[in-house]
Design a protein around this motif. Structure first.
Motif, PDB file in Angstrom:
ATOM      1  N   UNK A  54       0.857  -1.182   0.000  1.00  0.00           N
ATOM      2  CA  UNK A  54       0.000   0.000   0.000  1.00  0.00           C
ATOM      3  C   UNK A  54       0.894   1.233   0.000  1.00  0.00           C
ATOM      4  N   UNK A  55       0.966   1.897  -1.142  1.00  0.00           N
ATOM      5  CA  UNK A  55       1.851   3.051  -1.267  1.00  0.00           C
ATOM      6  C   UNK A  55       1.271   4.292  -0.626  1.00  0.00           C
ATOM      7  N   UNK A  56      -0.044   4.372  -0.565  1.00  0.00           N
ATOM      8  CA  UNK A  56      -0.694   5.536   0.019  1.00  0.00           C
ATOM      9  C   UNK A  56      -2.064   5.110   0.525  1.00  0.00           C
ATOM     10  N   UNK A  57      -2.245   5.109   1.821  1.00  0.00           N
ATOM     11  CA  UNK A  57      -3.541   4.738   2.396  1.00  0.00           C
ATOM     12  C   UNK A  57      -4.182   5.920   3.110  1.00  0.00           C
ATOM     13  N   UNK A  58      -3.789   7.113   2.728  1.00  0.00           N
ATOM     14  CA  UNK A  58      -4.226   8.316   3.438  1.00  0.00           C
ATOM     15  C   UNK A  58      -5.718   8.586   3.315  1.00  0.00           C
ATOM     16  N   UNK A  59      -6.393   7.953   2.363  1.00  0.00           N
ATOM     17  CA  UNK A  59      -7.818   8.193   2.190  1.00  0.00           C
ATOM     18  C   UNK A  59      -8.721   7.260   2.983  1.00  0.00           C
ATOM     19  N   UNK A  60      -8.148   6.250   3.600  1.00  0.00           N
ATOM     20  CA  UNK A  60      -8.981   5.351   4.413  1.00  0.00           C
ATOM     21  C   UNK A  60      -9.568   6.147   5.566  1.00  0.00           C
ATOM     22  N   UNK A  61     -10.875   6.108   5.760  1.00  0.00           N
ATOM     23  CA  UNK A  61     -11.517   7.001   6.734  1.00  0.00           C
ATOM     24  C   UNK A  61     -11.207   6.692   8.193  1.00  0.00           C
ATOM     25  N   UNK A  62     -10.967   5.448   8.511  1.00  0.00           N
ATOM     26  CA  UNK A  62     -10.650   5.080   9.898  1.00  0.00           C
ATOM     27  C   UNK A  62     -10.111   3.652   9.914  1.00  0.00           C
ATOM     28  N   UNK A  63      -9.808   3.176  11.111  1.00  0.00           N
ATOM     29  CA  UNK A  63      -9.150   1.868  11.183  1.00  0.00           C
ATOM     30  C   UNK A  63     -10.095   0.695  10.982  1.00  0.00           C
ATOM     31  N   UNK A  80     -14.621  -3.550   8.690  1.00  0.00           N
ATOM     32  CA  UNK A  80     -15.082  -4.162   9.928  1.00  0.00           C
ATOM     33  C   UNK A  80     -16.176  -3.309  10.566  1.00  0.00           C
ATOM     34  N   UNK A  81     -17.035  -3.957  11.321  1.00  0.00           N
ATOM     35  CA  UNK A  81     -18.063  -3.254  12.117  1.00  0.00           C
ATOM     36  C   UNK A  81     -18.741  -2.184  11.264  1.00  0.00           C
ATOM     37  N   UNK A  82     -19.313  -2.619  10.164  1.00  0.00           N
ATOM     38  CA  UNK A  82     -19.887  -1.663   9.214  1.00  0.00           C
ATOM     39  C   UNK A  82     -20.909  -0.743   9.861  1.00  0.00           C
ATOM     40  N   UNK A  83     -20.952   0.460   9.342  1.00  0.00           N
ATOM     41  CA  UNK A  83     -21.902   1.475   9.798  1.00  0.00           C
ATOM     42  C   UNK A  83     -22.727   1.929   8.604  1.00  0.00           C
ATOM     43  N   UNK A  84     -23.876   2.508   8.893  1.00  0.00           N
ATOM     44  CA  UNK A  84     -24.764   2.926   7.804  1.00  0.00           C
ATOM     45  C   UNK A  84     -24.067   3.954   6.905  1.00  0.00           C
TER      46      UNK A  84
END
Lengths: 115, 112
Positions: A54-63, A80-84
């Motif tokens: 993964x060269x750039x994961x800066x856009x992932x919203x959270x862990x 994980x633990x999906x949210x609406x």
């Protein structure tokens, strides 16, 4: 393959569940990108891979979001633990190498609905 | 942070008319892409603009790039119903980041 393939095309899951979204890039493309498109919006960058890393994961919203590409081809986006609020179309794209001038080829997307 | 704005967001036009969609971006970039998206479908690449003054044409669509003004336009000539779709511009952030920042899209509806 001839194009970027994403499976499933639609996924409905219950809040709190775990989901995996798969992307099969064009054969030989070393770069792979994940974007998320919410209703009525343009796609937003999540992560990009060069080969297996993964060269750039800066856009992932959270862990809760994680992506892998263990053999440098197929990639899996894991939530994980999906949210609406995770409901969106998840688009995958690939290119021969990062920053290729003629742009990226996008797949048809996975529409994720969290109920 | 790079921001990309498109206008209009919605456009309803009669067949045979001309119109222009605008894409403004906030920081320097010399790579801009236009995509088309039909409902429920993925993004189809239309144009790649790689330098100041670049102009590309395909059929009834013509795209241009002015990097000094940080502006790209997508001009539609004599619109036909088949052009109805959502059009996105995307700016490559450059500097080795390999991210595209997309505009919010322009939903075009061409009325027969």
């Amino acid at each position: 393959g001839a194009g970027v393939s994403q499976t499933p095309s639609n996924k409905v899951t219950e809040k709190g569940k775990y989901v995996e979204l798969r992307c099969d890039p064009i054969s030989g493309h070393t770069a792979l990108y994940w974007y998320r498109q919410s209703l009525g919006q343009g796609p937003e960058f999540l992560i990009y891979f060069q080969g297996t890393g993964a060269a750039d994961d800066s856009g992932l919203p959270n862990d809760r979001f994680f992506a892998v590409r263990p053999e440098g081809s197929v990639s899996t986006l894991k939530i994980q633990r999906t949210e609406r609020g995770d409901s969106a179309v998840y688009l995958c794209a690939s290119s021969l190498y990062p920053g290729v001038l003629n742009g990226y080829t996008f797949g048809s997307g996975t529409r994720l609905t969290v109920v | 942070e790079l921001k990309v704005e498109q206008n209009p967001l919605f456009l309803s036009m009669q067949e045979g008319k001309n119109y222009t969609i605008y894409c403004n971006y906030s920081t320097t970039s010399d790579r801009l892409y236009w995509y088309r998206q039909d409902p429920g479908k993925s993004l189809e690449s239309l144009f790649v603009l790689l330098s100041n003054g670049a102009v590309k044409q395909e059929g009834r669509l013509m795209a241009s790039l002015d990097t000094k003004a940080r502006l790209s336009t997508l001009h539609i000539t004599a619109a036909v119903h088949d052009l109805s779709a959502t059009y996105f511009c995307a700016v490559d952030m450059g500097s080795g980041t390999y991210k595209y920042i997309f505009g919010t899209g322009t939903r075009l509806k061409v009325l027969a």
